[in-house]
Design a protein around this motif. Structure first.
Motif, PDB file in Angstrom:
ATOM      1  N   PRO A 102      84.666  53.490  45.295  1.00 42.97           N
ATOM      2  CA  PRO A 102      85.379  54.568  46.287  1.00 42.97           C
ATOM      3  C   PRO A 102      85.201  56.087  45.914  1.00 42.97           C
ATOM      4  N   GLN A 103      84.803  56.339  44.874  1.00 43.25           N
ATOM      5  CA  GLN A 103      84.678  57.857  44.537  1.00 43.25           C
ATOM      6  C   GLN A 103      83.008  58.451  45.023  1.00 43.25           C
ATOM      7  N   ALA A 104      82.195  57.351  44.843  1.00 47.58           N
ATOM      8  CA  ALA A 104      80.773  57.885  45.217  1.00 47.58           C
ATOM      9  C   ALA A 104      80.980  58.043  46.798  1.00 47.58           C
ATOM     10  N   ILE A 105      81.574  56.919  47.543  1.00 49.61           N
ATOM     11  CA  ILE A 105      81.482  57.084  49.020  1.00 49.61           C
ATOM     12  C   ILE A 105      82.420  58.204  49.277  1.00 49.61           C
ATOM     13  N   PHE A 106      83.342  58.694  48.602  1.00 50.48           N
ATOM     14  CA  PHE A 106      84.394  59.898  48.902  1.00 50.48           C
ATOM     15  C   PHE A 106      83.432  61.099  48.955  1.00 50.48           C
ATOM     16  N   ILE A 107      82.867  61.197  47.879  1.00 50.27           N
ATOM     17  CA  ILE A 107      81.948  62.470  47.810  1.00 50.27           C
ATOM     18  C   ILE A 107      80.734  62.652  48.644  1.00 50.27           C
ATOM     19  N   SER A 108      80.401  61.216  49.179  1.00 46.63           N
ATOM     20  CA  SER A 108      79.205  61.269  50.074  1.00 46.63           C
ATOM     21  C   SER A 108      79.562  61.958  51.503  1.00 46.63           C
ATOM     22  N   TYR A 109      80.722  61.668  51.634  1.00 44.25           N
ATOM     23  CA  TYR A 109      81.297  62.106  53.035  1.00 44.25           C
ATOM     24  C   TYR A 109      81.688  63.591  52.956  1.00 44.25           C
ATOM     25  N   MET A 110      82.537  63.857  51.919  1.00 41.71           N
ATOM     26  CA  MET A 110      83.364  65.257  51.680  1.00 41.71           C
ATOM     27  C   MET A 110      82.241  66.386  51.297  1.00 41.71           C
ATOM     28  N   GLU A 111      81.266  66.007  50.374  1.00 41.34           N
ATOM     29  CA  GLU A 111      80.585  67.255  49.826  1.00 41.34           C
ATOM     30  C   GLU A 111      79.200  67.555  50.395  1.00 41.34           C
ATOM     31  N   LEU A 112      78.829  66.915  51.391  1.00 39.29           N
ATOM     32  CA  LEU A 112      77.671  67.079  52.152  1.00 39.29           C
ATOM     33  C   LEU A 112      77.661  68.767  52.284  1.00 39.29           C
ATOM     34  N   ARG A 113      78.562  69.465  52.720  1.00 42.25           N
ATOM     35  CA  ARG A 113      78.456  70.874  53.170  1.00 42.25           C
ATOM     36  C   ARG A 113      78.281  71.633  52.049  1.00 42.25           C
ATOM     37  N   ASN A 114      78.511  71.093  50.640  1.00 46.38           N
ATOM     38  CA  ASN A 114      78.234  71.898  49.467  1.00 46.38           C
ATOM     39  C   ASN A 114      76.880  71.554  48.969  1.00 46.38           C
ATOM     40  N   LEU A 115      75.963  70.838  49.705  1.00 47.37           N
ATOM     41  CA  LEU A 115      74.697  70.722  49.159  1.00 47.37           C
ATOM     42  C   LEU A 115      73.922  71.894  49.563  1.00 47.37           C
ATOM     43  N   ALA A 116      73.030  72.247  48.962  1.00 50.03           N
ATOM     44  CA  ALA A 116      71.968  73.365  49.369  1.00 50.03           C
ATOM     45  C   ALA A 116      71.115  72.775  50.410  1.00 50.03           C
ATOM     46  N   PRO A 117      70.689  73.521  51.578  1.00 49.78           N
ATOM     47  CA  PRO A 117      70.180  72.845  52.835  1.00 49.78           C
ATOM     48  C   PRO A 117      69.209  71.958  52.451  1.00 49.78           C
ATOM     49  N   GLU A 118      68.016  72.258  51.528  1.00 57.71           N
ATOM     50  CA  GLU A 118      66.943  71.294  51.308  1.00 57.71           C
ATOM     51  C   GLU A 118      67.539  69.835  50.628  1.00 57.71           C
ATOM     52  N   TRP A 169      92.517  53.750  52.974  1.00 54.23           N
ATOM     53  CA  TRP A 169      93.968  53.236  52.753  1.00 54.23           C
ATOM     54  C   TRP A 169      93.978  52.073  51.678  1.00 54.23           C
ATOM     55  N   TYR A 170      92.708  51.344  51.333  1.00 59.63           N
ATOM     56  CA  TYR A 170      92.649  50.415  50.718  1.00 59.63           C
ATOM     57  C   TYR A 170      92.779  50.671  49.114  1.00 59.63           C
ATOM     58  N   ARG A 171      93.846  49.747  48.551  1.00 57.64           N
ATOM     59  CA  ARG A 171      93.985  50.087  47.251  1.00 57.64           C
ATOM     60  C   ARG A 171      93.853  48.708  46.407  1.00 57.64           C
ATOM     61  N   ALA A 172      93.130  48.584  45.413  1.00 56.00           N
ATOM     62  CA  ALA A 172      92.851  47.250  44.519  1.00 56.00           C
ATOM     63  C   ALA A 172      94.512  46.914  44.216  1.00 56.00           C
ATOM     64  N   GLY A 173      94.597  45.808  44.279  1.00 54.61           N
ATOM     65  CA  GLY A 173      95.649  45.130  43.958  1.00 54.61           C
ATOM     66  C   GLY A 173      96.820  45.037  44.922  1.00 54.61           C
ATOM     67  N   ARG A 175      98.096  44.065  48.978  1.00 55.92           N
ATOM     68  CA  ARG A 175      98.560  42.698  49.317  1.00 55.92           C
ATOM     69  C   ARG A 175      97.303  42.052  49.945  1.00 55.92           C
ATOM     70  N   LEU A 176      96.238  42.528  50.238  1.00 54.00           N
ATOM     71  CA  LEU A 176      95.110  41.850  50.898  1.00 54.00           C
ATOM     72  C   LEU A 176      93.686  42.106  49.883  1.00 54.00           C
ATOM     73  N   SER A 177      93.201  40.995  49.597  1.00 51.99           N
ATOM     74  CA  SER A 177      91.976  40.937  48.783  1.00 51.99           C
ATOM     75  C   SER A 177      90.719  41.516  49.884  1.00 51.99           C
ATOM     76  N   ILE A 178      89.785  41.990  49.190  1.00 52.37           N
ATOM     77  CA  ILE A 178      88.532  42.668  49.940  1.00 52.37           C
ATOM     78  C   ILE A 178      88.026  41.671  50.938  1.00 52.37           C
ATOM     79  N   ASP A 179      87.984  40.309  50.551  1.00 47.96           N
ATOM     80  CA  ASP A 179      87.567  39.441  51.628  1.00 47.96           C
ATOM     81  C   ASP A 179      88.537  39.265  52.770  1.00 47.96           C
ATOM     82  N   GLU A 180      89.744  39.293  52.564  1.00 56.30           N
ATOM     83  CA  GLU A 180      90.588  39.159  53.665  1.00 56.30           C
ATOM     84  C   GLU A 180      90.588  40.481  54.532  1.00 56.30           C
ATOM     85  N   VAL A 181      90.334  41.652  53.973  1.00 55.58           N
ATOM     86  CA  VAL A 181      90.161  42.890  54.761  1.00 55.58           C
ATOM     87  C   VAL A 181      88.795  42.525  55.495  1.00 55.58           C
TER      88      VAL A 181
END
Lengths: 196, 196
Positions: A102-118, A169-173, A175-181
């Motif tokens: 979750p953390q890597a995904i989060f920053i992959s979407y949120m921090e793109l604008r903080n990358l230098a252009p190249e 929204w998903y939190r481990a533990g 009511r739904l397992s990853i497979d159910e989701v």
DNA sequence: CCTTGTTCTGAACGCTCGTTCAGTTAATCT
DNA sequence: AGATTAACTGAACGAGCGTTCAGAACAAGG
């Protein structure tokens, strides 16, 4: 006093990356200071610069590592026969991969604008590669008559956004397992691209 | 020299808000300084504090204003008969509203973590109110047999994410008009909640 | 045991940050 | 015309920022 016992590059290096990933995800790249990272790693701030040339490179390295892993893992996945089966594989893969990092995904979407252009260009190209895989599946399925998707590009954007949203929204533990989701999402995806 | 001609509270006040919204959306709350806002408004930094007690209140005020407008506009919308018609109304409203205010939408999703806890609680409650409207539509439709949605909560999250994702790729003047985009998304949403 | 190289400390560099405030200017009111 | 007040300037406050670096501490190799 430096080099206290058991303190080596092999330990500190990964610890720096883990800590930076966690803090960037929690507070955002711009809001996290090098001193804060150092404090949580348990070193003085200067020591961080043995592991990264600067703060920007640290962010880029985290994002690049994540994208490399995403692409490599996806390519190593079995590739079933038929567009419908391939779409299902993509959906389940994407949800599982995202919920595992979750953390890597989060920053992959949120921090793109903080990358230098190249740096941004590099990550953006990788992301397009991955999203292109989904669009290819949709295009093939449309050509074969398995799907009813008027605009495959747009549909791929819509589905990616829907699937990636699981992380908000998903939190481990819960009511739904990853497979159910994954079952429920696959059901919606399947219907959304079918003839209505 | 202060109070140059034509420079009044009526002009500077809105200008501060517009500039802050634009810069926050562009670079992120933490990466934008009060001096940068002041420079683009055309005043010294001290003058900003005639319009906000501090930087945090400026962010909160922007988000609060946006959420108030979202809820008020949605409630003023005509409320058609039948779940299917109501769902279509929601989809088209959401896409239109979002595409009309890309910057406000952007910071509403990106800057939540930069809100002080008590401010976050306020915005979060408003967001749940809005998302609850979608879930209510799905629940009613499911009860009436118009939809086939096993988990209405989860489906509402999935659809919201999909619809909000439009903002990440849509650019005014592109190959598709807002209405054409809404048509395509509505088609996918309609099928995704139907009996498969 | 002594040298070499790695890892880290502690302090400092110049700079920017959010915020405050006394004083100045200009519009408005009496 | 003179007094009042809203709006803004210009400067300053302490704090924290990313980054650098000389030197200390330690492990490993000969």
């Amino acid at each position: 006093m430096a080099r206290t016992q058991g303190s080596h590059s092999d330990i500190t290096g990964p610890k720096v990356r883990e800590t930076a990933l966690r803090l960037f995800a929690q507070h955002g790249y711009a809001a996290v200071s090098m001193r804060q990272i150092a404090r949580e790693v348990g070193v003085q701030v200067g020591a961080l610069y043995n592991y990264t040339p600067d703060k920007q490179a640290l962010l880029f390295s985290l994002l690049k590592g994540h994208m490399d892993e995403l692409l490599a893992t996806w390519e190593a996945e079995p590739r079933p026969e038929g567009p419908r089966e391939r779409l299902e594989a993509f959906v389940r893969f994407h949800i599982r991969f995202n919920l595992d990092r979750p953390q890597a995904i989060f920053i992959s979407y949120m921090e793109l604008r903080n990358l230098a252009p190249e740096n941004f260009a590099v990550i953006e190209a990788q992301r397009k590669l991955y999203e292109g895989a989904l669009e290819a599946i949709l295009r093939d399925g449309q050509a074969e008559g398995a799907f009813s998707v008027p605009d495959t590009r747009l549909a791929s954007y819509a589905l990616i956004a829907m699937l990636t949203g699981v992380n908000t929204w998903y939190r481990a533990g819960g009511r739904l397992s990853i497979d159910e989701v994954a079952d429920i999402y696959w059901d919606m995806v399947r219907k959304s691209v079918s003839a209505g």
